[in-house]
Design a protein around this motif. Sequence first.
Motif, PDB file in Angstrom:
ATOM      1  N   THR A  34      43.272  34.577 -18.151  1.00 50.77           N
ATOM      2  CA  THR A  34      43.077  33.497 -17.305  1.00 50.77           C
ATOM      3  C   THR A  34      44.317  32.374 -17.688  1.00 50.77           C
ATOM      4  O   THR A  34      44.646  31.909 -18.724  1.00 50.77           O
ATOM      5  CB  THR A  34      41.766  32.564 -17.668  1.00 50.77           C
ATOM      6  OG1 THR A  34      40.745  33.476 -17.578  1.00 50.77           O
ATOM      7  CG2 THR A  34      41.610  31.546 -16.730  1.00 50.77           C
ATOM      8  N   TYR A  35      44.953  31.968 -16.556  1.00 53.28           N
ATOM      9  CA  TYR A  35      45.975  31.060 -16.690  1.00 53.28           C
ATOM     10  C   TYR A  35      45.710  29.536 -16.518  1.00 53.28           C
ATOM     11  O   TYR A  35      44.852  29.407 -15.518  1.00 53.28           O
ATOM     12  CB  TYR A  35      47.088  31.571 -15.810  1.00 53.28           C
ATOM     13  CG  TYR A  35      47.843  32.913 -16.081  1.00 53.28           C
ATOM     14  CD1 TYR A  35      48.859  33.095 -16.832  1.00 53.28           C
ATOM     15  CD2 TYR A  35      47.332  33.962 -15.480  1.00 53.28           C
ATOM     16  CE1 TYR A  35      49.348  34.234 -17.549  1.00 53.28           C
ATOM     17  CE2 TYR A  35      47.692  35.252 -15.980  1.00 53.28           C
ATOM     18  CZ  TYR A  35      48.767  35.243 -16.672  1.00 53.28           C
ATOM     19  OH  TYR A  35      49.277  36.574 -17.099  1.00 53.28           O
ATOM     20  N   GLY A  36      46.506  28.740 -17.125  1.00 50.37           N
ATOM     21  CA  GLY A  36      46.091  27.374 -16.876  1.00 50.37           C
ATOM     22  C   GLY A  36      47.011  26.587 -17.895  1.00 50.37           C
ATOM     23  O   GLY A  36      48.295  26.726 -18.067  1.00 50.37           O
ATOM     24  N   LEU A  37      46.636  25.748 -18.766  1.00 56.85           N
ATOM     25  CA  LEU A  37      47.250  24.718 -19.673  1.00 56.85           C
ATOM     26  C   LEU A  37      46.622  24.779 -20.913  1.00 56.85           C
ATOM     27  O   LEU A  37      45.415  24.693 -21.004  1.00 56.85           O
ATOM     28  CB  LEU A  37      47.266  23.174 -19.113  1.00 56.85           C
ATOM     29  CG  LEU A  37      47.881  22.961 -17.665  1.00 56.85           C
ATOM     30  CD1 LEU A  37      47.576  21.653 -17.082  1.00 56.85           C
ATOM     31  CD2 LEU A  37      49.407  23.223 -17.551  1.00 56.85           C
ATOM     32  N   VAL A  38      47.558  24.852 -22.068  1.00 61.64           N
ATOM     33  CA  VAL A  38      47.082  24.928 -23.286  1.00 61.64           C
ATOM     34  C   VAL A  38      47.579  23.753 -24.128  1.00 61.64           C
ATOM     35  O   VAL A  38      48.907  23.465 -23.721  1.00 61.64           O
ATOM     36  CB  VAL A  38      47.401  26.304 -24.088  1.00 61.64           C
ATOM     37  CG1 VAL A  38      47.130  26.191 -25.412  1.00 61.64           C
ATOM     38  CG2 VAL A  38      47.149  27.550 -23.273  1.00 61.64           C
ATOM     39  N   PHE A  52      42.052  24.387 -23.869  1.00 57.49           N
ATOM     40  CA  PHE A  52      42.491  24.941 -22.594  1.00 57.49           C
ATOM     41  C   PHE A  52      41.871  24.271 -21.443  1.00 57.49           C
ATOM     42  O   PHE A  52      40.817  23.823 -21.570  1.00 57.49           O
ATOM     43  CB  PHE A  52      42.125  26.424 -22.685  1.00 57.49           C
ATOM     44  CG  PHE A  52      42.458  27.206 -21.356  1.00 57.49           C
ATOM     45  CD1 PHE A  52      43.861  27.486 -21.210  1.00 57.49           C
ATOM     46  CD2 PHE A  52      41.442  27.348 -20.395  1.00 57.49           C
ATOM     47  CE1 PHE A  52      44.188  28.311 -20.034  1.00 57.49           C
ATOM     48  CE2 PHE A  52      41.929  28.244 -19.469  1.00 57.49           C
ATOM     49  CZ  PHE A  52      43.289  28.606 -19.067  1.00 57.49           C
ATOM     50  N   ARG A  53      42.445  24.277 -20.446  1.00 55.11           N
ATOM     51  CA  ARG A  53      41.987  23.869 -19.116  1.00 55.11           C
ATOM     52  C   ARG A  53      42.728  24.637 -17.944  1.00 55.11           C
ATOM     53  O   ARG A  53      43.988  24.949 -18.131  1.00 55.11           O
ATOM     54  CB  ARG A  53      41.902  22.502 -18.827  1.00 55.11           C
ATOM     55  CG  ARG A  53      43.424  21.697 -18.908  1.00 55.11           C
ATOM     56  CD  ARG A  53      43.328  20.262 -18.930  1.00 55.11           C
ATOM     57  NE  ARG A  53      44.779  19.694 -18.856  1.00 55.11           N
ATOM     58  CZ  ARG A  53      44.652  18.323 -18.762  1.00 55.11           C
ATOM     59  NH1 ARG A  53      43.788  17.530 -18.878  1.00 55.11           N
ATOM     60  NH2 ARG A  53      45.982  17.855 -18.477  1.00 55.11           N
ATOM     61  N   THR A  54      42.130  24.819 -16.916  1.00 59.33           N
ATOM     62  CA  THR A  54      42.616  25.548 -15.781  1.00 59.33           C
ATOM     63  C   THR A  54      43.545  24.886 -15.031  1.00 59.33           C
ATOM     64  O   THR A  54      44.552  25.463 -14.356  1.00 59.33           O
ATOM     65  CB  THR A  54      41.432  26.344 -14.847  1.00 59.33           C
ATOM     66  OG1 THR A  54      40.816  25.232 -14.453  1.00 59.33           O
ATOM     67  CG2 THR A  54      40.728  27.402 -15.773  1.00 59.33           C
ATOM     68  N   SER A  55      43.452  23.608 -14.947  1.00 56.78           N
ATOM     69  CA  SER A  55      44.413  22.661 -14.252  1.00 56.78           C
ATOM     70  C   SER A  55      44.260  21.177 -14.776  1.00 56.78           C
ATOM     71  O   SER A  55      43.769  20.950 -15.708  1.00 56.78           O
ATOM     72  CB  SER A  55      44.061  22.603 -12.747  1.00 56.78           C
ATOM     73  OG  SER A  55      42.918  21.893 -12.758  1.00 56.78           O
TER      74      SER A  55
END
Length: 199
Positions: A34-38, A52-55
Amino acid sequence: MKHLLTLLLCLAMSYCLAQNNWKPGFIVAAGDTTYGLVDERDSKSLSLECHFRTSDAAGIKVFGPAELEAFGFTAGRLFVSRIPDEFQQPVFLEFLLKGRISLYHMMDDASRYFAEKEDRLYELKNSIQSIRQTGHSDLLRERMEFIGTLRYLLANSGVEQEVSHTKLQVNSLVDLVYNYHMNVCPEEECIIYTRQKKP
């Protein structure tokens, strides 16, 4: 007074939010990416958990090493979940180099390094030994156990002479293991994940 309290609360919240360092990245759980922000936190925190969050607008989820196989940053740093021998539970190890021998790093009270060969994880240790001297202060000596471990792991590879000059530091270890990889299997890919210089 009420306005001053509101102002202080706003400043404290903005300070807390400023402590986050969100970078494009991903998590891997049950084989799915799953891609997003780390949140690129300090090394010690990254060994224990992944924020982590997706956006930008999405809620923050915190994952431990038992919940993820890996997480990383699009810019190159990669962390994998492993259970070193001395640990009772998994931790996130930063993947430094993937090759015939792989290198990992983690931070707890100090930097710790691990080498993996044939699915076995070896800690590269350098403990301190105190030598008592009568009438003088104790002498402290580095035991450098990692040299023996590296000699064992890199035997018959043509890089044995380099081992005794190796330091327990990222660049030194990456250079040594990269040279080992290129000597024993130059046709196979060797991936360097670390942000440090490449050999």
